[in-house]
Structures are given as structure tokens and as C-alpha cells.
Write a protein that holds these residues in place. Sequence first.
Motif, mmCIF file in Angstrom:
data_model
loop_
_atom_site.group_PDB
_atom_site.id
_atom_site.type_symbol
_atom_site.label_atom_id
_atom_site.label_comp_id
_atom_site.label_asym_id
_atom_site.label_seq_id
_atom_site.Cartn_x
_atom_site.Cartn_y
_atom_site.Cartn_z
ATOM 1 N N PRO A 1 54.045 14.947 43.134
ATOM 2 C CA PRO A 1 53.816 16.388 43.304
ATOM 3 C C PRO A 1 55.115 17.176 43.320
ATOM 4 O O PRO A 1 56.197 16.641 43.576
ATOM 5 N N ILE A 2 55.003 18.461 43.033
ATOM 6 C CA ILE A 2 56.130 19.386 43.093
ATOM 7 C C ILE A 2 55.724 20.605 43.907
ATOM 8 O O ILE A 2 54.537 20.840 44.166
ATOM 9 N N VAL A 3 56.705 21.379 44.318
ATOM 10 C CA VAL A 3 56.474 22.715 44.857
ATOM 11 C C VAL A 3 56.969 23.712 43.817
ATOM 12 O O VAL A 3 58.126 23.632 43.377
ATOM 13 N N ALA A 4 56.110 24.615 43.377
ATOM 14 C CA ALA A 4 56.472 25.665 42.424
ATOM 15 C C ALA A 4 56.470 26.996 43.162
ATOM 16 O O ALA A 4 55.474 27.352 43.799
ATOM 17 N N ILE A 5 57.582 27.714 43.097
ATOM 18 C CA ILE A 5 57.746 28.962 43.848
ATOM 19 C C ILE A 5 57.975 30.112 42.875
ATOM 20 O O ILE A 5 58.713 29.971 41.902
ATOM 21 N N ILE A 6 57.319 31.249 43.142
ATOM 22 C CA ILE A 6 57.454 32.426 42.282
ATOM 23 C C ILE A 6 57.642 33.649 43.165
ATOM 24 O O ILE A 6 57.287 33.654 44.346
ATOM 25 N N TRP A 7 58.214 34.699 42.585
ATOM 26 C CA TRP A 7 58.145 35.997 43.239
ATOM 27 C C TRP A 7 56.740 36.542 43.059
ATOM 28 O O TRP A 7 56.103 36.327 42.014
ATOM 29 N N HIS A 8 56.269 37.276 44.031
ATOM 30 C CA HIS A 8 54.881 37.771 44.018
ATOM 31 C C HIS A 8 54.607 38.636 42.793
ATOM 32 O O HIS A 8 53.485 38.670 42.283
ATOM 33 N N GLU A 9 55.616 39.314 42.287
ATOM 34 C CA GLU A 9 55.432 40.199 41.137
ATOM 35 C C GLU A 9 54.970 39.452 39.891
ATOM 36 O O GLU A 9 54.408 40.047 38.970
ATOM 37 N N CYS A 10 55.195 38.131 39.846
ATOM 38 C CA CYS A 10 54.836 37.313 38.684
ATOM 39 C C CYS A 10 53.517 36.555 38.868
ATOM 40 O O CYS A 10 53.211 35.667 38.079
ATOM 41 N N SER A 11 52.743 36.907 39.880
ATOM 42 C CA SER A 11 51.610 36.058 40.235
ATOM 43 C C SER A 11 50.375 36.233 39.352
ATOM 44 O O SER A 11 49.535 35.331 39.300
ATOM 45 N N LEU A 12 50.244 37.350 38.636
ATOM 46 C CA LEU A 12 48.999 37.563 37.895
ATOM 47 C C LEU A 12 48.797 36.559 36.760
ATOM 48 O O LEU A 12 47.699 36.048 36.570
ATOM 49 N N MET A 13 49.846 36.269 35.988
ATOM 50 C CA MET A 13 49.686 35.344 34.867
ATOM 51 C C MET A 13 49.896 33.885 35.260
ATOM 52 O O MET A 13 49.645 32.985 34.458
#
Length: 237
Positions: A54-66
Motif C-alpha cells: 500500500p501507499i499513501v497518496a496526498i493531494i491539496w484539496h483544490e485537486c480533489s474533484l478529478m
Amino acid sequence: MSLARKIRNSPAVVNLGVTLASRLIAGWIRLCQATSRWEVVGLDEADAAMAKGPIVAIIWHECSLMAPAHWPRKHGTVTTLSDTSPIGRTSAAVQRRFGMGSTGVPEKGGAVAATRDVLGRLRSGVSVGLTGDGPVGPARVLKDAPLDWARAAGVPVFVYAFAMSRAKRLKTWDKMMFPMPFSRGAVVYRKFSDPLPRRMEADDLAVVRADLAKALTEAVEQAEAMVSRTSDRQAPR
């Protein structure tokens, strides 16, 4: 309480709203994904990492729609966390429509429950996707939890971002990117290379936190630059 408020707060009405909204949003995401031309970098490395565990994938919330359309699921399940508000439940329902798992975090005791859930899933081989600054911001300010969970689990960390030539910035706290169809798009995955030992001094932890926040922002900037270069190449001379 007025009759109108009772109707709005009715669990049946809320559930219906979540179902309809998630169906519309998921349909829009699929339309944008299918009608846009995408350039993708780093996905092979994320896939290769997931083939090993497994991995942890982290994003800024602004990129969450796609993100639901782009998460690497070739080698395993990906799950996310969401709050139990109607908006959070709608987000979770959208993710489930793309085959992702999602866990609701209750307001009371949420941090403890979330930690237990995330670490349990990672240890059982399930990857986890998290917003670094969500769900309420401030924008691009990294919370402690994603980094702490990645350190505790000892799994690889990847950052993700997307950009589109026709995306709109919403007037929300995170200036969320709202995708538009028939665009040029870019997707970026990057492995976060800083070592993440379980035990760290406060100063070292602050450096790693700043590095991770920088990596998240650089991923957004890279995706935007990729879209811009594509636009320049296709512009009439």
C-alpha cells in the motif's frame, strides 16, 4: 422547527440529495475525463509501488474533484476519508462510484477513529488517499495527520495533482479546480523522497512537513506548466 426545516433535515431527504448529487458529479467527472486529452507523468512509479504494497497518496484539496478518475487502482484498493456532513457524504459517494472505498469520520472522537481506521487499512494492504489541507483548510497548509499516518505505517508517500486548460477556479476556501470537458489535461504523481522514520525530533519533523507541502504545490505547478506547454504548441503561428 418549521415544516420546511424538518423536511430539509430529514434523513431521507438528505440521503436522496447525496445520491442525486453524487450521480451528477460522477457523471460530470467521467465526461471531462473521456473528452479531454491527458498527459500523465509518474503513474507508472505509483503503480509499481502499489504492486509491492500500500501507499499513501496526498493531494491539496483544490485537486480533489478529478482525483477519483486518476487514482492508481491497478494493483489494489484505494480508500479515502471524509467527514459526515452532507458535502462530505456526497464526496464519499462520488468516490464509491469510481470503485474507491471511503470512511466517514465522526465529529466526536474523529481523530482517534480516523487514525485507527487509516493505520488498520494500510496494515491490511489497502492504500489511502488523503487531502493534505482538508476538509476545511486553510488552503495549502499541511495538516499533521497525513504525515503522521505515513510515518506510523512506514509506507511510500506520493503526491498528486491535476490541471486542465478549461478548469474553473471556484470561489471556495481552497479555490477548487472545477473541470470542464473538451480540455487539455495533465496528471502528476511524484514520490516523496524524504525519509519518514517513526521517531523524529521536532525540528526534523518541521523540515519534512515543509518539504511535503512544497512537493504538493510543485506537483500542481508542474501540471499547470504541462497544460500551458501543450497550449503553446497547439497555438497557431
